[in-house]
Design a protein around this motif. Structure first.
Motif, PDB file in Angstrom:
ATOM      1  N   LEU A 116       9.219   3.194  -5.715  1.00  0.00           N
ATOM      2  CA  LEU A 116      10.640   3.467  -5.465  1.00  0.00           C
ATOM      3  C   LEU A 116      11.054   3.019  -4.065  1.00  0.00           C
ATOM      4  N   ALA A 117      10.090   2.947  -3.139  1.00  0.00           N
ATOM      5  CA  ALA A 117      10.388   2.568  -1.757  1.00  0.00           C
ATOM      6  C   ALA A 117      10.492   1.057  -1.574  1.00  0.00           C
ATOM      7  N   ARG A 118      10.187   0.300  -2.613  1.00  0.00           N
ATOM      8  CA  ARG A 118      10.314  -1.157  -2.524  1.00  0.00           C
ATOM      9  C   ARG A 118      11.790  -1.537  -2.400  1.00  0.00           C
ATOM     10  N   PRO A 119      12.086  -2.705  -1.788  1.00  0.00           N
ATOM     11  CA  PRO A 119      13.498  -3.126  -1.650  1.00  0.00           C
ATOM     12  C   PRO A 119      14.229  -3.169  -2.982  1.00  0.00           C
ATOM     13  N   GLN A 120      13.537  -3.582  -4.048  1.00  0.00           N
ATOM     14  CA  GLN A 120      14.162  -3.680  -5.353  1.00  0.00           C
ATOM     15  C   GLN A 120      14.032  -2.407  -6.176  1.00  0.00           C
ATOM     16  N   GLY A 121      13.267  -1.406  -5.669  1.00  0.00           N
ATOM     17  CA  GLY A 121      13.056  -0.188  -6.422  1.00  0.00           C
ATOM     18  C   GLY A 121      12.190  -0.442  -7.645  1.00  0.00           C
ATOM     19  N   ALA A 122      12.368   0.337  -8.705  1.00  0.00           N
ATOM     20  CA  ALA A 122      11.567   0.161  -9.920  1.00  0.00           C
ATOM     21  C   ALA A 122      12.262   0.828 -11.097  1.00  0.00           C
ATOM     22  N   THR A 123      12.074   0.259 -12.268  1.00  0.00           N
ATOM     23  CA  THR A 123      12.565   0.883 -13.502  1.00  0.00           C
ATOM     24  C   THR A 123      11.497   1.839 -14.014  1.00  0.00           C
ATOM     25  N   TYR A 124      11.903   2.718 -14.945  1.00  0.00           N
ATOM     26  CA  TYR A 124      10.929   3.623 -15.538  1.00  0.00           C
ATOM     27  C   TYR A 124       9.819   2.828 -16.241  1.00  0.00           C
ATOM     28  N   GLY A 125      10.215   1.732 -16.867  1.00  0.00           N
ATOM     29  CA  GLY A 125       9.244   0.917 -17.572  1.00  0.00           C
ATOM     30  C   GLY A 125       8.226   0.294 -16.630  1.00  0.00           C
ATOM     31  N   GLU A 126       8.710  -0.181 -15.469  1.00  0.00           N
ATOM     32  CA  GLU A 126       7.798  -0.784 -14.482  1.00  0.00           C
ATOM     33  C   GLU A 126       6.822   0.253 -13.942  1.00  0.00           C
ATOM     34  N   ILE A 127       7.330   1.443 -13.652  1.00  0.00           N
ATOM     35  CA  ILE A 127       6.460   2.510 -13.149  1.00  0.00           C
ATOM     36  C   ILE A 127       5.389   2.835 -14.174  1.00  0.00           C
ATOM     37  N   ALA A 128       5.798   2.955 -15.438  1.00  0.00           N
ATOM     38  CA  ALA A 128       4.855   3.290 -16.505  1.00  0.00           C
ATOM     39  C   ALA A 128       3.805   2.205 -16.669  1.00  0.00           C
ATOM     40  N   HIS A 148      16.579   4.409   2.074  1.00  0.00           N
ATOM     41  CA  HIS A 148      15.735   3.978   3.202  1.00  0.00           C
ATOM     42  C   HIS A 148      15.597   5.064   4.266  1.00  0.00           C
ATOM     43  N   GLU A 149      16.551   5.990   4.308  1.00  0.00           N
ATOM     44  CA  GLU A 149      16.491   7.063   5.301  1.00  0.00           C
ATOM     45  C   GLU A 149      15.328   8.018   5.038  1.00  0.00           C
ATOM     46  N   TYR A 150      14.809   7.985   3.797  1.00  0.00           N
ATOM     47  CA  TYR A 150      13.748   8.909   3.405  1.00  0.00           C
ATOM     48  C   TYR A 150      12.378   8.235   3.366  1.00  0.00           C
ATOM     49  N   VAL A 151      12.288   7.022   3.897  1.00  0.00           N
ATOM     50  CA  VAL A 151      11.041   6.273   3.806  1.00  0.00           C
ATOM     51  C   VAL A 151      10.456   6.049   5.191  1.00  0.00           C
ATOM     52  N   ARG A 152       9.177   6.339   5.327  1.00  0.00           N
ATOM     53  CA  ARG A 152       8.452   6.084   6.573  1.00  0.00           C
ATOM     54  C   ARG A 152       7.154   5.372   6.227  1.00  0.00           C
ATOM     55  N   LYS A 153       6.898   4.215   6.841  1.00  0.00           N
ATOM     56  CA  LYS A 153       5.696   3.440   6.556  1.00  0.00           C
ATOM     57  C   LYS A 153       4.605   3.815   7.543  1.00  0.00           C
ATOM     58  N   ILE A 154       3.428   4.193   7.023  1.00  0.00           N
ATOM     59  CA  ILE A 154       2.261   4.523   7.834  1.00  0.00           C
ATOM     60  C   ILE A 154       1.129   3.628   7.355  1.00  0.00           C
ATOM     61  N   GLY A 155       0.741   2.676   8.192  1.00  0.00           N
ATOM     62  CA  GLY A 155      -0.263   1.711   7.762  1.00  0.00           C
ATOM     63  C   GLY A 155       0.349   0.836   6.677  1.00  0.00           C
ATOM     64  N   ASN A 156      -0.320   0.703   5.562  1.00  0.00           N
ATOM     65  CA  ASN A 156       0.182  -0.088   4.440  1.00  0.00           C
ATOM     66  C   ASN A 156       0.826   0.773   3.364  1.00  0.00           C
ATOM     67  N   THR A 157       0.935   2.073   3.652  1.00  0.00           N
ATOM     68  CA  THR A 157       1.452   3.008   2.650  1.00  0.00           C
ATOM     69  C   THR A 157       2.800   3.554   3.081  1.00  0.00           C
ATOM     70  N   LYS A 158       3.696   3.693   2.127  1.00  0.00           N
ATOM     71  CA  LYS A 158       5.001   4.270   2.401  1.00  0.00           C
ATOM     72  C   LYS A 158       5.028   5.716   1.917  1.00  0.00           C
ATOM     73  N   PHE A 159       5.477   6.605   2.797  1.00  0.00           N
ATOM     74  CA  PHE A 159       5.540   8.026   2.478  1.00  0.00           C
ATOM     75  C   PHE A 159       6.985   8.499   2.547  1.00  0.00           C
ATOM     76  N   PRO A 160       7.299   9.581   1.827  1.00  0.00           N
ATOM     77  CA  PRO A 160       8.641  10.153   1.957  1.00  0.00           C
ATOM     78  C   PRO A 160       8.808  10.829   3.303  1.00  0.00           C
ATOM     79  N   CYS A 161       9.983  10.611   3.912  1.00  0.00           N
ATOM     80  CA  CYS A 161      10.269  11.301   5.173  1.00  0.00           C
ATOM     81  C   CYS A 161      10.661  12.741   4.873  1.00  0.00           C
ATOM     82  N   ILE A 162      10.347  13.612   5.797  1.00  0.00           N
ATOM     83  CA  ILE A 162      10.714  15.017   5.657  1.00  0.00           C
ATOM     84  C   ILE A 162      11.793  15.334   6.686  1.00  0.00           C
ATOM     85  N   PHE A 163      12.861  15.967   6.244  1.00  0.00           N
ATOM     86  CA  PHE A 163      13.941  16.342   7.150  1.00  0.00           C
ATOM     87  C   PHE A 163      13.789  17.803   7.544  1.00  0.00           C
TER      88      PHE A 163
END
Length: 331
Positions: free
Chosen positions: A19-31, A70-85
């Motif tokens: 979901l954090a990718r620029p293009q996001g993802a469809t349910y089918g792609e995730i599955a 994008h406000e909820y995404v933080r990249k750590i190393g090669n992995t993207k994590f959700p940001c916490i507010f």
């Protein structure tokens, strides 16, 4: 195939990465990518949304795609994590929790606390260090003449292990009263802090009652391969509620008069969960309470000088009068 809870968490994190990718993802792609049913993909996205993370629905190639804001995404190393507010009240609560145990400053435990807060900072959208510096100006912690525990790290670590595993310990302990070092087998129950010091509730092998020892006086301690049972009915929180210090004797009822100049100070605080305050016409106040540790209570009363007078029990009134006479003779 049964999926355990750990694998579910990993797949939710993997879903978020898609979901954090620029293009996001469809349910089918995730599955397809995660090799799960599309219902599972939908459920994982719902869980991420329930965590308070904004998911944007966008049209892509005639299909709906889902993308994490994008406000909820933080990249750590090669992995993207959700940001916490964090809200300001939540940050203040974390700061107060962090500063509660300053007696452990300089020890390895302080390092663990700082490391934990750095990890929190790595997945937040705010500069936590800047916020903490701001909060420091709002909440100033007074110094309580804390004792130094920088040389007791290994001892504290061993006691932690003993408490968690419910194992007995062999301890070398310096007694102020006897002015010597003696060895004891103890069952450590829990730590507590008081007046800038770190203490431990323990049971000695040859004694059924729970006793208090000062951590800084432990000279050496080793973990024994012997389990102990937590004493039935022992409630450290309740015990501390009705204590004035770290000496826990039999409960004692006291009735103390305070002058009008000290009455407001006495009235604004709760000294015991079972206290009674009687207000006198001249502005003075009489405090009645049940507490433990007569030595600490006596020292507290003496600290008020002529603005406090013990009324009951009579035998302790005589003891206090004798102490005051000896203090007068010293001058």
């Amino acid at each position: 195939m049964t999926i355990n809870r750990g694998q579910n968490v990993i797949r939710i994190i993997q879903t978020f990465e898609l979901l954090a990718r620029p293009q996001g993802a469809t349910y089918g792609e995730i599955a397809e990518i995660l090799e799960v049913h599309e219902r599972t993909a939908r459920r994982n996205v719902d869980i991420i949304m329930q965590l308070g993370i904004e998911i944007i629905e966008i049209g892509r190639e005639g299909k709906f795609s889902y993308k994490a804001s994008h406000e909820y995404v933080r990249k750590i190393g090669n992995t993207k994590f959700p940001c916490i507010f964090f809200s300001v009240p939540e940050l203040i609560a974390l700061f107060l929790m962090k500063t509660n145990f300053t007696i452990l400053n300089g020890t390895q435990i302080e390092g663990y606390i700082n490391s934990a807060f750095e990890k929190i900072a790595s997945i937040t959208t705010l500069k936590v260090s800047d916020m903490v510096n701001t909060i420091k100006k709002i909440y100033i912690k007074s110094y309580d003449f804390d004792k130094d525990y920088t040389e007791k790290e290994k001892i504290i670590d061993i006691v932690n292990q003993a408490i968690i595993k419910k194992k007995q310990c062999k301890m070398s302990y310096y007694s102020f009263a006897k002015e010597n070092i003696a060895e004891y087998n103890i069952s450590p129950l829990c730590f507590f802090s008081k007046n800038g010091g770190l203490y431990l509730f323990v049971r000695f092998d040859n004694h059924k009652d729970v006793r208090t020892i000062a951590v800084e006086r432990i000279q050496k301690i080793t973990l024994l391969n012997k389990n102990y049972k937590y004493p039935r009915g022992f409630n450290p929180e309740k015990l501390l509620e009705n204590s004035f210090g770290v000496i826990f004797d039999d409960p004692v009822f006291v009735k103390i008069w305070f002058s009008s100049s000290q009455a407001k100070y006495i009235d604004e605080r709760v000294w015991s969960t079972r206290e009674v305050k009687n207000y006198c016409p001249d502005g003075s106040i009489i405090l009645e309470l049940n507490t433990s540790g007569w030595f600490d209570v006596k020292r507290w009363i003496l600290g008020f000088g002529a603005d406090a007078k013990l009324l009951e029990p009579r035998e302790l009134v005589e003891e206090l009068r004798s102490d005051l006479q000896r203090a007068l003779n010293a001058y």
